[in-house]
Design an enzyme around this catalytic site. Structure first.
Site, PDB file in Angstrom:
ATOM      1  N   CYS A  67      -5.472  -0.642  -4.354  1.00  0.00           N
ATOM      2  CA  CYS A  67      -5.157  -0.176  -5.710  1.00  0.00           C
ATOM      3  C   CYS A  67      -3.679   0.213  -5.835  1.00  0.00           C
ATOM      4  CB  CYS A  67      -6.112   0.946  -6.108  1.00  0.00           C
ATOM      5  SG  CYS A  67      -6.272   1.046  -7.888  1.00  0.00           S
ATOM      6  N   ILE A 124     -10.684   1.193 -10.234  1.00  0.00           N
ATOM      7  CA  ILE A 124     -10.327   2.410 -10.976  1.00  0.00           C
ATOM      8  C   ILE A 124      -8.889   2.269 -11.480  1.00  0.00           C
ATOM      9  CG2 ILE A 124     -10.054   4.921 -10.864  1.00  0.00           C
ATOM     10  CD1 ILE A 124     -12.067   4.847  -8.481  1.00  0.00           C
ATOM     11  N   ARG A 125      -8.755   2.112 -12.776  1.00  0.00           N
ATOM     12  CA  ARG A 125      -7.429   1.859 -13.376  1.00  0.00           C
ATOM     13  C   ARG A 125      -6.647   0.860 -12.503  1.00  0.00           C
ATOM     14  NH1 ARG A 125      -4.116   6.354 -13.738  1.00  0.00           N
ATOM     15  NH2 ARG A 125      -2.980   5.279 -15.348  1.00  0.00           N
ATOM     16  N   HIS A 160     -11.171  -0.511  -4.512  1.00  0.00           N
ATOM     17  CA  HIS A 160     -11.197   0.579  -3.516  1.00  0.00           C
ATOM     18  C   HIS A 160     -12.249   0.352  -2.421  1.00  0.00           C
ATOM     19  CE1 HIS A 160      -8.562   3.620  -5.372  1.00  0.00           C
ATOM     20  NE2 HIS A 160      -8.888   3.009  -6.491  1.00  0.00           N
ATOM     21  N   GLU A 162     -12.692   1.803   0.275  1.00  0.00           N
ATOM     22  CA  GLU A 162     -13.114   3.046   0.950  1.00  0.00           C
ATOM     23  C   GLU A 162     -14.208   3.781   0.166  1.00  0.00           C
ATOM     24  OE1 GLU A 162     -10.507   2.615  -0.836  1.00  0.00           O
ATOM     25  OE2 GLU A 162      -9.918   4.431  -1.903  1.00  0.00           O
TER      26      GLU A 162
HETATM   27  N1  GLN Z   1      -3.102   2.872 -11.956  1.00  0.00           N
HETATM   28  C1  GLN Z   1      -2.608   3.323 -10.693  1.00  0.00           C
HETATM   29  C2  GLN Z   1      -1.176   2.826 -10.463  1.00  0.00           C
HETATM   30  O1  GLN Z   1      -0.760   1.886 -11.041  1.00  0.00           O
HETATM   31  C3  GLN Z   1      -3.493   2.897  -9.543  1.00  0.00           C
HETATM   32  C4  GLN Z   1      -4.855   3.509  -9.691  1.00  0.00           C
HETATM   33  C5  GLN Z   1      -5.597   3.676  -8.402  1.00  0.00           C
HETATM   34  O2  GLN Z   1      -5.012   3.664  -7.308  1.00  0.00           O
HETATM   35  N2  GLN Z   1      -6.877   3.905  -8.488  1.00  0.00           N
HETATM   36  O3  GLN Z   1      -0.493   3.392  -9.675  1.00  0.00           O
END
Ligand code: GLN
Length: 178
Positions: A67, A124-125, A160, A162
């Protein structure tokens, strides 16, 4: 990662990397999720950034970025508004938060190259890998968006690994350097 060590009978330990001295001592590095711009600043302030870049140049540090970690491995970042300093390790272009607002977080069963069974991925995002070039290989896509890639000893995942009990990606990473 500990489970992967056990499962594969590898004698290894995990440390939480916090100082630049740690960078010289480790065999491999996982850069986790979080806020990539914040992680980048912490890396720079602590001196870890230059230490990692040096080992990337020397090709002596396998890295798995998940991520935000995926963002940090990229050579290019789409509309890099925060002037985020990345490690320039992989031939990938990454767009942060690319799955949009209403889908900021979701889970999806995906196919990963080389895996015989599907993989449950948690986003997640999450960023998307917009482009790969050079020797970089695509490992997984969601709706034609690249979410996993490998180049040399670097792995980038926009999700993710983990957060689930599935340790196959950690095993995959471990196999790259044991
Ligand atoms: N949106 C975050 C970024 O761009 C990453 C999100 C995450 O690690 N879950 O840094």
């Amino acid at each position: 990662m500990k489970h992967a060590f056990e499962e594969m009978n590898v004698h290894g330990t995990t440390v939480s990397v916090r100082h630049k001295e740690h960078i010289d001592e480790i065999d491999a590095l996982i850069i986790p999720g979080g806020e990539s711009s914040t992680i980048s600043k912490i890396l720079t302030k602590s001196g870890m950034f230059d230490a990692i870049v040096q080992r990337v140049k020397d090709n002596t540090l396998p890295i798995m970025g998940t991520c935000a970690g995926c963002v940090l491995l990229a050579k290019k970042i789409v509309e890099n508004k925060d002037d985020l300093e990345s490690l320039h390790a992989m031939d990938i272009e990454v767009e942060r938060n690319a799955f949009g607002r209403q889908k900021e977080s979701f889970e999806k069963i995906i196919e990963i190259k080389g895996f015989s069974k599907p993989y449950h991925a948690v986003f997640i995002r999450a960023p998307v890998i917009k482009k790969v070039w050079g020797t970089c290989e695509i490992l997984a896509e969601v709706d034609k968006k690249i979410v996993a890639a490998r180049q040399k000893k670097f792995l980038a995942f926009s999700f993710h690994p983990e957060l689930t009990d599935d340790i196959r990606l950690h095993q995959y990473f471990l196999e790259m350097f044991i």
